[in-house]
Design an enzyme around this catalytic site. Structure first.
Site, mmCIF file in Angstrom:
data_model
loop_
_atom_site.group_PDB
_atom_site.id
_atom_site.type_symbol
_atom_site.label_atom_id
_atom_site.label_comp_id
_atom_site.label_asym_id
_atom_site.label_seq_id
_atom_site.Cartn_x
_atom_site.Cartn_y
_atom_site.Cartn_z
ATOM 1 C CE LYS A 110 -4.550 0.660 0.274
ATOM 2 N NZ LYS A 110 -5.643 -0.077 -0.494
ATOM 3 N N GLY A 130 -22.607 4.175 4.027
ATOM 4 C CA GLY A 130 -21.801 4.717 3.131
ATOM 5 C C GLY A 130 -22.238 4.054 1.805
ATOM 6 C CB VAL A 131 -24.836 4.803 -0.346
ATOM 7 C CG1 VAL A 131 -25.678 3.755 0.276
ATOM 8 C CG2 VAL A 131 -25.295 6.360 0.184
ATOM 9 N N GLY A 132 -21.460 5.322 -1.242
ATOM 10 C CA GLY A 132 -20.722 5.951 -2.485
ATOM 11 C C GLY A 132 -20.623 4.956 -3.635
ATOM 12 C CB VAL A 162 -18.093 -0.230 -2.958
ATOM 13 C CG1 VAL A 162 -18.492 -1.797 -2.522
ATOM 14 C CG2 VAL A 162 -16.817 -0.217 -3.686
ATOM 15 C CE1 TYR A 186 -27.435 4.162 -6.821
ATOM 16 C CE2 TYR A 186 -25.714 2.916 -8.358
ATOM 17 C CZ TYR A 186 -27.337 3.592 -8.044
ATOM 18 O OH TYR A 186 -28.025 3.433 -9.237
#
Length: 350
Positions: A82, A184-186, A188, A190
């Site tokens: 990373k 969290g509905v960004g 992924v 969503y």
């Protein structure tokens, strides 16, 4: 008290940690290479402001370890790495280009031992700049044009993981009528909400982005709650799809669900929280197993595998989790600990 950095590295079984600094451009970059036993490391580049360089280093190390474990449990020929580039305050567009160019040179210096990609704070445009200085980068506009956005694939893998947890917990093959709280509905989150809605699940959603929430309300008839209320929402399944450490002392006490299964990385604030979930009879789908769909897609692109290979690998998340759930119950251990043991046996660690 925070663990000493070298002790933390030893605790995570590192590995190499590399730094690159240039005061002229403002570059402050960290590349953490956790384990290369199975092959060159794949891991995205984060470009965020951090409270301290110590936090940035620890973030890179923790995420790199997660990539090692994700690659191993998914059985792809790669290790874990990373990178973190600390974002300067009041950065100009020209400065961003300079930083990404120099970071590309940094990546290239590893000679292919580390392959970078998009992550929080970086974009396809950043990957294109990095690609002017190294070939060891994924997620450029050329890659995206050929393989598409990995978010739907990641979400599809999470869906298979949720289906496995539902089968194991409830002995059900369908999701109709189950209530899922999605944090969290960004990108992924969503797509996961979309898949769940299509299969008849009822949705409770939260996000700091009001437009994203309204979209879910409009398209999926989702109920909206404030971010701090998502943990106590009356739901069968809690799906953390935002940043990590959402399962902690405070949130566990509020959970009403039977299952925790979502796309976020590093969901457990500490390993002991996996044991606490088990003590409360909450089934936890280890994050680096359930969210491996995106990795599978980029590995398919890198290796020249076709869509059928990637689809079969992603569907395999279901069987992997069923095996983990069974072994956890047989051994009387948290699912995360069992998964770690499987990986450590594969890599000869500990």
């Amino acid at each position: 008290m925070m663990m000493d950095l070298f002790e933390y590295a030893e605790d995570l079984d590192f590995g190499d940690i590399h730094f690159k600094v240039n005061p002229k451009t403002g570059l402050r970059a960290i590349v953490a290479l956790h384990n290369l036993t199975l092959g060159p490391a794949i891991g995205g580049c984060r470009f965020l402001e951090y409270d301290s360089s110590d936090h940035a280093v620890r973030d890179a190390m923790r995420l790199a370890r997660g990539m090692t474990y994700k690659s191993a449990i998914t059985r792809v020929p790669h290790g874990g790495g990373k990178s973190v580039v600390i974002r300067p305050k009041n950065m100009s567009d020209a400065q961003r280009v300079e930083i990404m160019e120099e970071f590309g040179e940094f990546v290239d210096s590893f000679g292919g031992a580390y392959i970078t990609a998009e992550d929080s704070g970086t974009t396809v445009a950043d990957m294109d700049i990095i690609a002017t200085r190294t070939e060891h980068v994924l997620g450029t506009s050329t890659n995206v044009a050929s393989s598409g956005d990995p978010s739907p694939v990641t979400a599809r893998g999470v869906l298979h993981g949720i289906q496995a947890a539902v089968k194991y917990k409830y002995d059900r093959d369908d999701l109709a009528g189950l209530r899922v709280a999605v944090q969290g509905v960004g990108s992924v989150g969503y797509h996961l909400a979309k898949y769940l809605h299509e299969l008849g699940a009822e949705l409770i959603v939260t996000d700091i982005n009001q437009d994203a929430l309204k979209r879910c309300e409009r398209e999926f008839h989702a109920a909206i709650v404030a971010p701090e209320a998502i943990y106590s929402a009356q739901a069968d399944i809690f799906a953390p799809c935002a940043l990590g450490a959402s399962i902690n002392d405070s949130s566990i006490a509020q959970l009403t669900c039977d299952i925790v299964a979502g796309s976020a990385n590093n969901q457990l604030a500490e390993d002991r929280h996996g044991a606490e979930l088990r003590a409360r009879n909450i089934l936890y789908a280890p994050d680096y197993v359930i969210n491996a769909g995106g990795l599978i897609q980029v590995v398919a692109d890198l290796a020249g595998e076709d869509a059928d290979w990637a689809r079969a690998k992603t569907e395999g998340i279901y069987d992997s989790l069923i095996e983990i759930f069974r072994r956890a119950d047989s051994d009387g251990l948290p699912t995360g600990e069992v998964t770690d043991r499987i990986v450590e046996e594969m890599l000869g660690l500990k």
